[in-house]
Design an enzyme around this catalytic site. Structure first.
Site, mmCIF file in Angstrom:
data_model
loop_
_atom_site.group_PDB
_atom_site.id
_atom_site.type_symbol
_atom_site.label_atom_id
_atom_site.label_comp_id
_atom_site.label_asym_id
_atom_site.label_seq_id
_atom_site.Cartn_x
_atom_site.Cartn_y
_atom_site.Cartn_z
ATOM 1 N N ARG A 37 34.132 43.228 39.250
ATOM 2 C CA ARG A 37 35.558 43.520 38.988
ATOM 3 C C ARG A 37 36.450 43.188 40.180
ATOM 4 O O ARG A 37 37.424 43.889 40.443
ATOM 5 C CB ARG A 37 35.765 44.985 38.592
ATOM 6 N N ARG A 41 42.838 45.089 38.515
ATOM 7 C CA ARG A 41 44.012 45.890 38.838
ATOM 8 C C ARG A 41 44.144 46.308 40.295
ATOM 9 O O ARG A 41 45.195 46.793 40.701
ATOM 10 C CB ARG A 41 44.065 47.118 37.926
ATOM 11 N N ARG A 50 49.348 39.716 34.757
ATOM 12 C CA ARG A 50 48.915 40.325 33.503
ATOM 13 C C ARG A 50 50.010 41.140 32.816
ATOM 14 O O ARG A 50 49.827 41.594 31.681
ATOM 15 C CB ARG A 50 47.714 41.257 33.769
ATOM 16 N N ASP A 86 35.674 39.153 29.442
ATOM 17 C CA ASP A 86 35.204 40.509 29.131
ATOM 18 C C ASP A 86 33.971 40.390 28.250
ATOM 19 O O ASP A 86 33.799 39.397 27.543
ATOM 20 C CB ASP A 86 36.285 41.319 28.417
ATOM 21 N N TYR A 161 29.250 49.716 22.091
ATOM 22 C CA TYR A 161 30.669 49.667 21.701
ATOM 23 C C TYR A 161 30.825 49.486 20.191
ATOM 24 O O TYR A 161 31.696 50.086 19.561
ATOM 25 C CB TYR A 161 31.392 48.534 22.441
HETATM 26 O O1 1CP Z 1 36.229 40.317 38.300
HETATM 27 C C1 1CP Z 1 35.403 40.561 37.407
HETATM 28 O O2 1CP Z 1 34.401 41.298 37.598
HETATM 29 C C2 1CP Z 1 35.544 39.874 36.053
HETATM 30 C C3 1CP Z 1 36.170 40.684 35.088
HETATM 31 C C4 1CP Z 1 35.457 41.564 34.092
HETATM 32 C C5 1CP Z 1 34.100 41.824 33.830
HETATM 33 C C6 1CP Z 1 32.906 41.327 34.587
HETATM 34 C C7 1CP Z 1 36.189 42.285 33.140
HETATM 35 C C8 1CP Z 1 37.655 42.301 33.059
HETATM 36 N N1 1CP Z 1 35.342 42.901 32.269
HETATM 37 C C9 1CP Z 1 34.049 42.662 32.688
HETATM 38 C C10 1CP Z 1 32.813 43.101 32.033
HETATM 39 C C11 1CP Z 1 32.824 44.374 31.280
HETATM 40 N N2 1CP Z 1 33.713 44.815 30.336
HETATM 41 C C12 1CP Z 1 31.786 45.313 31.352
HETATM 42 C C13 1CP Z 1 30.563 45.140 32.194
HETATM 43 C C14 1CP Z 1 30.881 45.442 33.612
HETATM 44 C C15 1CP Z 1 31.068 46.898 33.932
HETATM 45 O O3 1CP Z 1 30.142 47.685 33.658
HETATM 46 O O4 1CP Z 1 32.120 47.233 34.479
HETATM 47 C C16 1CP Z 1 32.074 46.366 30.481
HETATM 48 C C17 1CP Z 1 31.266 47.618 30.232
HETATM 49 C C18 1CP Z 1 33.300 46.046 29.843
HETATM 50 C C19 1CP Z 1 34.002 46.836 28.819
HETATM 51 C C20 1CP Z 1 35.370 47.145 29.257
HETATM 52 N N3 1CP Z 1 36.399 46.247 29.210
HETATM 53 C C21 1CP Z 1 35.844 48.318 29.886
HETATM 54 C C22 1CP Z 1 35.026 49.570 30.170
HETATM 55 C C23 1CP Z 1 35.330 50.655 29.203
HETATM 56 C C24 1CP Z 1 34.321 51.794 29.249
HETATM 57 O O5 1CP Z 1 33.489 51.868 28.337
HETATM 58 O O6 1CP Z 1 34.361 52.595 30.206
HETATM 59 C C25 1CP Z 1 37.196 48.113 30.180
HETATM 60 C C26 1CP Z 1 38.150 49.067 30.826
HETATM 61 C C27 1CP Z 1 37.524 46.792 29.754
HETATM 62 C C28 1CP Z 1 38.803 46.073 29.909
HETATM 63 C C29 1CP Z 1 38.828 45.180 31.085
HETATM 64 N N4 1CP Z 1 37.941 44.143 31.312
HETATM 65 C C30 1CP Z 1 38.298 43.498 32.468
HETATM 66 C C31 1CP Z 1 39.466 44.138 32.987
HETATM 67 C C32 1CP Z 1 40.200 43.703 34.224
HETATM 68 C C33 1CP Z 1 39.777 45.189 32.114
HETATM 69 C C34 1CP Z 1 40.928 46.160 32.240
HETATM 70 C C35 1CP Z 1 41.971 45.784 31.262
HETATM 71 C C36 1CP Z 1 43.285 45.422 31.859
HETATM 72 O O7 1CP Z 1 43.420 45.049 33.048
HETATM 73 O O8 1CP Z 1 44.224 45.483 31.054
#
Ligand code: 1CP
Length: 356
Positions: A37, A41, A50, A86, A161
């Site tokens: 990540r 943010r 964004r 994602d 999910y």
């Molecule tokens: O920089 C990076 O790492 C690339 C960006 C990235 C990655 C690797 C995003 C952007 N998502 C992911 C993978 C992801 N998405 C995972 C596996 C990694 C981890 O465990 O953190 C998972 C579980 C998700 C699912 C997901 N998508 C969540 C988690 C929700 C939960 O169950 O707690 C969330 C909040 C998202 C949205 C998301 N994905 C990425 C961002 C930057 C965001 C936030 C949304 C936004 O900025 O509006």
């Protein structure tokens, strides 16, 4: 196997990239570091881009995906870019109705709970991922000598999910399905493994240099459950990528009890969360997989990044020392960067890693 991955025809040769050397079990002259990540943010330049773009739309707009992916590379000098995307993107591209809700995460229009729900899941055609492939091609042209990591969610984490309908604390419906209807469960994970292979195959063909399989929520399972209900499907995905020759990283949270089993799923690098010291993790992985190098990725606690530099430095040095118990180490966090993190602290961790 129902689907094989496309050959990685666009592959760059980066023989000196520290990340790729470490993934093969070597100790490069610089400790490679990147952050899960790292795009997101915590960066003001990300929040600006964004502001008026829904998450899934940003993931399907190649120029925007490329720019967001590059931001942390420019700012921190990390040893890898990770594609901004994602784990839900391949489901979205296949036509499954879902949204990524700010502050919550992925939310499904219709959760999957029955055999007929599984049968109705659409198949992902590689062409539907053309915006992702285009973003990878742009990035490969822009990145110079910095490797690009592609990624996907592992079948179990995706299923959680789909079955729960959104983020979940206890994964109770997911566990109810696997125990009460194992045939339906395995049919679902079989389809998700195909979808994941298609997603990673498209990224490989477009030119990523490594892949990470995120089984973020595998730690909710006992080892027995993991071996029966998750591991075979992750192993099929990882084996399906072997032909690409790309290093494969495999990561989950709360997986201390599962490290040996996860190491047997077939990845080259095992990601470790912050709960298990890397020297202990190295023993567990070596015991489960006595042949071949033990390569670990991790595992600075992301919460420590909020504790001020003296604490961050002490913990980062400890992680680096403990990582020396493995044959090779890729410095990272034990999970993703928290949004409230001061990005300068990430830059300083990179400088610290590179000063050794
Ligand atoms: O920089 C990076 O790492 C690339 C960006 C990235 C990655 C690797 C995003 C952007 N998502 C992911 C993978 C992801 N998405 C995972 C596996 C990694 C981890 O465990 O953190 C998972 C579980 C998700 C699912 C997901 N998508 C969540 C988690 C929700 C939960 O169950 O707690 C969330 C909040 C998202 C949205 C998301 N994905 C990425 C961002 C930057 C965001 C936030 C949304 C936004 O900025 O509006």
């Amino acid at each position: 196997m129902t689907k094989s991955t496309a050959p990685a025809t666009a592959r760059r040769l980066l023989p000196d990239a520290p990340l790729l050397l470490a993934a093969r079990g070597e100790r490069p002259n610089r400790l490679p570091v990147w952050f899960m990540r790292q795009a997101g943010r915590s960066l003001p330049e990300y929040r600006e881009l964004r502001a008026d773009q829904p998450m899934l739309q940003a993931c399907m707009t190649p120029e925007l995906t490329c720019e967001i992916t590059l931001q942390p590379v420019r700012r921190h000098g990390v040893d890898a870019a990770i594609l901004f995307s994602d784990i839900m993107v391949p489901l979205h591209a296949a036509g499954v109705e879902l949204d990524i809700v700010p502050g919550t995460g992925p939310v499904m229009e219709r959760p999957i709970r029955s055999a007929s729900d599984v049968m109705a899941l659409p198949v992902l055609e590689p062409e539907a991922l053309e915006p992702v492939a285009a973003a990878v091609r742009l990035l490969v042209a822009e990145l110079g000598r910095t490797p690009l990591i592609g990624f996907a969610g592992a079948p179990f984490t995706l299923a959680s999910y789909l079955v729960e309908g959104g983020p979940s604390r206890h994964h109770e419906r997911t566990k109810a399905l696997m125990h009460s209807a194992p045939d339906v469960w395995h049919a679902l994970l079989d389809r998700l493994a195909d979808l994941t292979l298609t997603f990673l195959g498209v990224q490989a063909a477009a030119g990523v240099d490594a892949v990470q399989l995120f089984d973020s929520w595998a730690g909710a399972l006992s080892e027995r459950e993991y071996r029966r209900f998750a591991l075979p499907h992750s192993a099929r995905v990882l084996a399906g990528l072997a032909g690409t020759g790309l290093p494969r990283i495999h990561f989950g949270v709360g997986t201390g009890e599962l490290l040996g089993a996860m190491a047997q799923a077939g990845a080259d690098v095992v990601g470790v969360d912050w709960r298990v010291p890397l020297d202990v993790a190295a023993q567990r992985v070596r015991a489960a997989r006595p042949h071949g190098p033990v390569v670990l990725q991790g595992n600075l606690d992301p919460a420590v990044l909020l504790a001020g530099w003296p604490a961050i430095e002490a913990q980062a040095r400890r992680v680096i020392d403990e990582g020396s118990a493995a044959d090779a180490h890729v410095l990272n966090l034990g999970h993703g960067v928290l949004p409230e993190t001061d990005p300068d602290m990430l830059t300083r961790v990179v400088e610290l890693a590179h000063s050794r």
